[in-house]
Design an enzyme around this catalytic site. Sequence first.
Site, PDB file in Angstrom:
ATOM      1  CG  ASP A   1      20.695   4.074   0.429  1.00  0.00           C
ATOM      2  OD1 ASP A   1      20.302   4.487  -0.669  1.00  0.00           O
ATOM      3  OD2 ASP A   1      19.950   3.563   1.286  1.00  0.00           O
TER       4      ASP A   1
ATOM      5  CE1 TYR B   1      11.985  -2.980  -3.853  1.00  0.00           C
ATOM      6  CE2 TYR B   1      11.335  -1.555  -5.676  1.00  0.00           C
ATOM      7  CZ  TYR B   1      11.639  -1.735  -4.335  1.00  0.00           C
ATOM      8  OH  TYR B   1      11.581  -0.663  -3.478  1.00  0.00           O
TER       9      TYR B   1
ATOM     10  CD  GLU C   1      19.867   8.155  -1.767  1.00  0.00           C
ATOM     11  OE1 GLU C   1      18.812   7.994  -2.386  1.00  0.00           O
ATOM     12  OE2 GLU C   1      20.023   7.773  -0.595  1.00  0.00           O
TER      13      GLU C   1
END
Length: 662
Positions: A383, A523, A412
């Site tokens: 990430d 989320y 990424e």
Amino acid sequence: MFPVIEDGTLPAKATEGEPFPIRATVFREGHDAFAAEAVLLRPDGGEYSRTRMVDIAPGLDRYEAWVSADTPGAWSFRVDSWSDPYATWRHDATVKVGAGVDVELMLEEGALLMERAAEGTAYGNPSQKRPPASDIEVLTDAARRLRDTSHSAQQRLSAGISSRVRLIFRDHPLRDLLDSSRVYPLDVARTKALAGAWYEIFPRSAGAFQRPDGTWVSGTLAGAAKELPRIAGMGFDVLYLTPVHPIGSTNRKGRNNTLTAEPGDPGSPYAIGSHEGGHDAVHPELGTFEDFDFFVGEAKKRGMEVALDVALQCSPDHPWLTEHPEWFTTRADGTIAYAENPPKKYQDIYPLNFDNDPEGIYREIKRIMELWVEHGVTIFRVDNPHTKPVNFWERILADFRENHPEVVFLAEAFTQPPMMRGLGAVGFHQSYTYFTWRNEKKEIEDYLWELARISDDRMRPAFWPTTHDILTPYMQRGGLAAFSIRAVLAATGAPTWGVYSGYELVENVARPGAEEQINNEKYEFKARDYTPGEDNGIPHLLGNLNRIRKDHPALQRLRGIVINPTSNEKVLSFTRFARPEETPNGKPDAVIVVLNLDPYATRDAVVHLDLTPFGVNPRWDAGPILRVTDELSGQTFLWNENPYVSLDPRGQCAHILSVKAI
């Protein structure tokens, strides 16, 4: 020289079984002929292959050869060049004998050259070897005939330029004045570093359910394992898990990225760390390491590797905050700086500061990643690697190449081109790309070519139509047709492609003002019923695309591509091809893709095929020259070099065509 990265201080990229080009500018003084070879060296330094280079830009002295390594490892290459006395003599002798100038002198020089080649004597090259005995006999006979005055000059010359003699000098050239370039490094990776079909899931959503009182029960790794048959059934071979670690509660984000969480909101899995552990722990609601091992084992049984998200950041509750506060940035008011990417704010995440204790951070991250490798992870999706020091990645990737060469790293990195390519140069095997935002014909054509022939020495692309962070306007507005079009383009445009779970359901509603889904799974829990997907046809399409990719080596290679012009700005066409040496059966493979880029209307076009990959010439009478079979529909057509197509995005948006010459 190409492929050379940072003057050879970093290795260029290659993949086992995939040919790649070596290019060099080669020239010499005077008018004598010269030649060059690309020499591929095994990890032990021994010669693996020598390939004659050809002039690809006459007048510019740019030479090229395509080579291929057969196993992963730290390979290398160089370019050898030499004076070519046979080519020089053949040219001069042909001209002079034909003109009757210095005839006997030229024929005698040819005879001496044949004898020198038979003896293996090259000027300035003590490494020259003698040719095989059968070739020596041919060369000796040619020398005798060149001196035989009972025949005409042309007959004598023919003995020295016969096809058999030319083949001998081609296969065993007389390399006078041999010289070599430097040796340049080459990192040859396993096939999965180049080609794969990824499917992303949030494991906490797999099997999650809502109680009657509205509270949620998290999915588990055991529940996620039950999804594997469905995913494997669509042909995906990499199962990508978002972070599986404990999630912090301090400053936890609420649904739709709100700054305040409601009771029961699970928070973002990228806010890693709590009193239950950090990057080296499994979130208790997901299960245990035993559950993780079970999941990996079940994936492997179905031919899938497990990729794990690596997010080098922490929630305020991560154990590192108390154990190593020096690993974070403290602001003037004494508080620790959270992550920011204006206008975005990530109060639930603290980034690492690699400046204060780079050695300590390195050791800890290496330990954590090796822990997950011990538990069966073979791929890491990293990430935001562009927000960490590049020299950190260079070091850790080199370490893994040496000690865990099977592990593949995907960057990424949606960032500027220099950083994206730089991360590839220091060792990332793959990278996310700008494909997601390339929608128009010309920009797609240019990007396909760039990835295949310009940045291929340092960056392997992965094409994703959507991710859990990205839902482009094209995907929001184009409906089912857009999801079909982009799946086809992703699956055929790059050797590695992927989809985010929910793609089968055409989840295309965005959060207002954002390019991401509303009710974002990042989320909240998201319990999906995949049954409706069977009605819209997307799961069937995904399965077909992965089947076609497995059947055609051409779709598992990066560099073999030509663009086919079309008469319609909304119709894209390209051909992907694989050379005989990169296919299992030793036969060339080619696939023609024709795609309607317009999700709203049927588009017609004439396709102007580049016939180079098929080894055929146009018919003078415009008759059919190719038999093409649509791998999506099963239909067969007879095509000339300018076929007409009509594609309806609400029915069949594309042709993916296997090819046979007539």
